[in-house]
Write a protein that holds these residues in place. Sequence first.
Motif, PDB file in Angstrom:
ATOM      1  N   LYS A 187       0.861  -1.182   0.000  1.00  0.00           N
ATOM      2  CA  LYS A 187       0.000   0.000   0.000  1.00  0.00           C
ATOM      3  C   LYS A 187       0.898   1.232   0.000  1.00  0.00           C
ATOM      4  CE  LYS A 187      -4.117  -2.026   0.527  1.00  0.00           C
ATOM      5  NZ  LYS A 187      -3.746  -3.430   0.735  1.00  0.00           N
ATOM      6  N   VAL A 188       0.396   2.307  -0.606  1.00  0.00           N
ATOM      7  CA  VAL A 188       1.126   3.576  -0.603  1.00  0.00           C
ATOM      8  C   VAL A 188       0.198   4.647  -0.037  1.00  0.00           C
ATOM      9  CG1 VAL A 188       2.328   5.300  -2.004  1.00  0.00           C
ATOM     10  CG2 VAL A 188       2.463   2.873  -2.625  1.00  0.00           C
ATOM     11  N   VAL A 189       0.702   5.442   0.899  1.00  0.00           N
ATOM     12  CA  VAL A 189      -0.096   6.548   1.450  1.00  0.00           C
ATOM     13  C   VAL A 189       0.572   7.869   1.073  1.00  0.00           C
ATOM     14  CG1 VAL A 189      -1.038   5.176   3.348  1.00  0.00           C
ATOM     15  CG2 VAL A 189       1.076   6.460   3.696  1.00  0.00           C
ATOM     16  N   PRO A 190      -0.215   8.945   0.990  1.00  0.00           N
ATOM     17  CA  PRO A 190       0.360  10.233   0.573  1.00  0.00           C
ATOM     18  C   PRO A 190       1.472  10.703   1.532  1.00  0.00           C
ATOM     19  CG  PRO A 190      -2.043  10.314   0.472  1.00  0.00           C
ATOM     20  CD  PRO A 190      -1.677   9.038   1.172  1.00  0.00           C
ATOM     21  N   ARG A 191       2.345  11.525   1.000  1.00  0.00           N
ATOM     22  CA  ARG A 191       3.441  12.130   1.755  1.00  0.00           C
ATOM     23  C   ARG A 191       2.964  12.655   3.109  1.00  0.00           C
ATOM     24  NH1 ARG A 191       8.157  13.689  -1.439  1.00  0.00           N
ATOM     25  NH2 ARG A 191       7.121  13.267  -3.414  1.00  0.00           N
ATOM     26  N   GLY A 192       3.679  12.309   4.159  1.00  0.00           N
ATOM     27  CA  GLY A 192       3.332  12.823   5.481  1.00  0.00           C
ATOM     28  C   GLY A 192       2.342  11.951   6.240  1.00  0.00           C
ATOM     29  N   LYS A 193       1.785  10.911   5.589  1.00  0.00           N
ATOM     30  CA  LYS A 193       0.794  10.054   6.253  1.00  0.00           C
ATOM     31  C   LYS A 193       1.403   8.784   6.825  1.00  0.00           C
ATOM     32  CE  LYS A 193      -2.609  12.833   5.431  1.00  0.00           C
ATOM     33  NZ  LYS A 193      -3.143  13.627   6.565  1.00  0.00           N
ATOM     34  N   ALA A 194       2.683   8.547   6.527  1.00  0.00           N
ATOM     35  CA  ALA A 194       3.431   7.462   7.164  1.00  0.00           C
ATOM     36  C   ALA A 194       4.879   7.926   7.138  1.00  0.00           C
ATOM     37  CB  ALA A 194       3.279   6.142   6.416  1.00  0.00           C
ATOM     38  N   ASP A 195       5.758   7.247   7.871  1.00  0.00           N
ATOM     39  CA  ASP A 195       7.155   7.661   7.888  1.00  0.00           C
ATOM     40  C   ASP A 195       7.998   6.682   7.070  1.00  0.00           C
ATOM     41  OD1 ASP A 195       9.479   8.972   8.382  1.00  0.00           O
ATOM     42  OD2 ASP A 195       9.670   8.319  10.465  1.00  0.00           O
ATOM     43  N   LYS A 196       8.192   6.974   5.819  1.00  0.00           N
ATOM     44  CA  LYS A 196       9.018   6.220   4.876  1.00  0.00           C
ATOM     45  C   LYS A 196       8.471   4.816   4.586  1.00  0.00           C
ATOM     46  CE  LYS A 196      12.967   7.297   7.156  1.00  0.00           C
ATOM     47  NZ  LYS A 196      12.702   8.463   7.980  1.00  0.00           N
ATOM     48  N   ILE A 197       8.666   3.888   5.528  1.00  0.00           N
ATOM     49  CA  ILE A 197       8.269   2.504   5.235  1.00  0.00           C
ATOM     50  C   ILE A 197       7.941   1.773   6.526  1.00  0.00           C
ATOM     51  CG2 ILE A 197      10.731   1.844   5.178  1.00  0.00           C
ATOM     52  CD1 ILE A 197       9.976  -0.395   3.199  1.00  0.00           C
ATOM     53  N   PHE A 198       6.818   1.081   6.522  1.00  0.00           N
ATOM     54  CA  PHE A 198       6.466   0.149   7.592  1.00  0.00           C
ATOM     55  C   PHE A 198       6.341  -1.229   6.944  1.00  0.00           C
ATOM     56  CE2 PHE A 198       3.850   3.917   9.430  1.00  0.00           C
ATOM     57  CZ  PHE A 198       4.975   4.463  10.040  1.00  0.00           C
ATOM     58  N   VAL A 199       6.769  -2.242   7.658  1.00  0.00           N
ATOM     59  CA  VAL A 199       6.784  -3.601   7.103  1.00  0.00           C
ATOM     60  C   VAL A 199       6.051  -4.544   8.048  1.00  0.00           C
ATOM     61  CG1 VAL A 199       8.242  -5.494   6.260  1.00  0.00           C
ATOM     62  CG2 VAL A 199       9.077  -3.137   6.111  1.00  0.00           C
ATOM     63  N   ASN A 200       5.161  -5.350   7.507  1.00  0.00           N
ATOM     64  CA  ASN A 200       4.596  -6.443   8.303  1.00  0.00           C
ATOM     65  C   ASN A 200       5.052  -7.767   7.714  1.00  0.00           C
ATOM     66  OD1 ASN A 200       2.378  -8.703   8.539  1.00  0.00           O
ATOM     67  ND2 ASN A 200       2.083  -7.355  10.295  1.00  0.00           N
ATOM     68  N   THR A 201       5.469  -8.673   8.587  1.00  0.00           N
ATOM     69  CA  THR A 201       5.644 -10.059   8.164  1.00  0.00           C
ATOM     70  C   THR A 201       4.785 -10.937   9.056  1.00  0.00           C
ATOM     71  OG1 THR A 201       7.574 -10.298   9.594  1.00  0.00           O
ATOM     72  CG2 THR A 201       8.005  -9.869   7.262  1.00  0.00           C
ATOM     73  N   SER A 202       4.205 -11.952   8.467  1.00  0.00           N
ATOM     74  CA  SER A 202       3.529 -12.999   9.226  1.00  0.00           C
ATOM     75  C   SER A 202       4.160 -14.299   8.786  1.00  0.00           C
ATOM     76  CB  SER A 202       2.028 -13.000   8.952  1.00  0.00           C
ATOM     77  OG  SER A 202       1.480 -11.752   9.320  1.00  0.00           O
TER      78      SER A 202
END
Lengths: 336, 336
Positions: free
Chosen positions: A129-144
């Motif tokens: 997923k991609v969120v607009p600038r400022g709505k997340a900080d660079k990259i979040f990763v989930n692994t299951s």
Amino acid sequence: MEKQIKLDHGSGGMASRRLVESLFLKYLKSPVLAGMQDSAVIGSVDGRMAFSTDSYVVDPIFFPGGSIGDLAVNGTVNDLAMSGAAPVCLSLSFILEEGFQLAQLEAILQDIARACGHAGLDIVTGDTKVVPRGKADKIFVNTSGIGQIPEGINISPSRIRQGDAILVSGSIANHGATILAERLGLDSNDVLTSDTCPLNHLAAAILETAPDAVHAMRDPTRGGLATALWELAESSGCCFEIEEEAIPVEPPVRAVCELTGIDPLYLANEGRCIVIAAREQASTIRELMRSVEQGSGATVIGRVTGNRAANVILSTRSGGSRLIEPLSGEPLPRIC
Amino acid sequence: MEKQIKLDHGSGGMASRRLVESLFLKYLKSPVLAGMQDSAVIGSVDGRMAFSTDSYVVDPIFFPGGSIGDLAVNGTVNDLAMSGAAPVCLSLSFILEEGFQLAQLEAILQDIARACGHAGLDIVTGDTKVVPRGKADKIFVNTSGIGQIPEGINISPSRIRQGDAILVSGSIANHGATILAERLGLDSNDVLTSDTCPLNHLAAAILETAPDAVHAMRDPTRGGLATALWELAESSGCCFEIEEEAIPVEPPVRAVCELTGIDPLYLANEGRCIVIAAREQASTIRELMRSVEQGSGATVIGRVTGNRAANVILSTRSGGSRLIEPLSGEPLPRIC
């Protein structure tokens, strides 16, 4: 190819497809993943299954010894391994900020692929997923992850018994101290590196040889060794007595802790484990741990006693003793 | 209890524990989850397994017909169901922004619990991270899921054959149009609601009665019906011919699309599926779909022809025809 993540890359349309085909599949080589279906179809798992999930929001995303990519693979592999399971496969889900550099994403994918190689398993399904600038900080990763628990393996705090030995696989707080030093801009001259590594080979080494002797395992991540020990004591209803002097802390880690006033017992580890094992086999287990790269610093740090309520008592260097409490507050957000 | 999420809640220490015990376990009742281990240990899965993951970043987090909580459960349930699998269990991972209202988190957990109830499965393992204010937008949710594919079920685009019927389970674009209307502040007088729902009961209904006749299934989420059909055509190497007039679009959805100039074929659905089935059994399958609440609007919208390269051809209302392309660009970020 573009240099930055755009909102299109999260659309589910052609731009998403190009990102997966040109970048993700370049490093993640599973034929199941390459099928690009919304679900991976994998073979059957015989016996009991372990299932775990973690999201990673570490800041900075690259640090000495690893990146958010290594953490995301090793963290979930380790949660599975600590339940006695052999990891079978992982899922991978990204939340990316618009404008994130593709070169950084590529470096993270390389780390993910390398970490999967070390652990010996594949990413089989994913999502971006991609969120607009400022709505997340660079990259979040989930692994299951899914793991398979071999017949006869039964790892649980409820199996902890009076007299058991308490071991750790190596020096503590390296990951937490490394992140802390990075954030403070301390120049550690490369002596500080994260301990991030997969623990499945270590777990397999002891479980294959001494399955009955291993009563409980835990990787002391957020909350550190202190919180993990406290939780194990609480779950088992036993009292743990730990020797401060026996707990390995490397000098540069100790230096960062002294500078910041943070107790290394509460700093995160990302490639260490606690093993609680039958006393008679403690030295066998220690040697088995030491026979594996990730357990080369294994040592006994204490024992389980039965004469009190569930507690963790630390015998200090100075000859005193104090009760260990679980972490309260948050000394270091976004550690993993 | 506090009213807002604090950084402490993501520490892995006492505040994290209180959040899980007082709020999460209040709604998520799985005994496995209540064990609060880092991995869930679950029973064995006989036969082939399906494994899927999705992260949810929808904005707004509450909308007519659901919330990010419903989407997160239904989305992963549907990905599993579309592979022919009966969903077994889910993982749940939150990334929360410091300051997020606990009352909103509680409402989302209620939605998650209710959606799990509808789908008939449990959350068995989870994780919570908290990032400082401004580093994420309120709440992001990841779910991953495991499903079991019954013996004899073989759902794959490679099984699509010339002559197959193409069905959809109901009116399209409701979810996308609802989110679009919310963002634009349109007053829809409650006539527009998201289609978010679990598709596993619908899939089971057709697979139990006519397992051989169902060749492929897909839920047309991001990218809409057009992109999903294009991908199925491409994977199968077949040509699809679709009748525009046969595609159900509700009047309020059509109104939003006309107002914004966005084609409903490219708007996301979160509780609809495409079924591609043997022609001789198309009406049986349609009736089986209609017998289930989530498929009450099922209808045949086209057929697979073999006389051209992989393509999707739309016969328009006006009597013309046009080639359907997959989504390029991103008309509506953060749709799910």
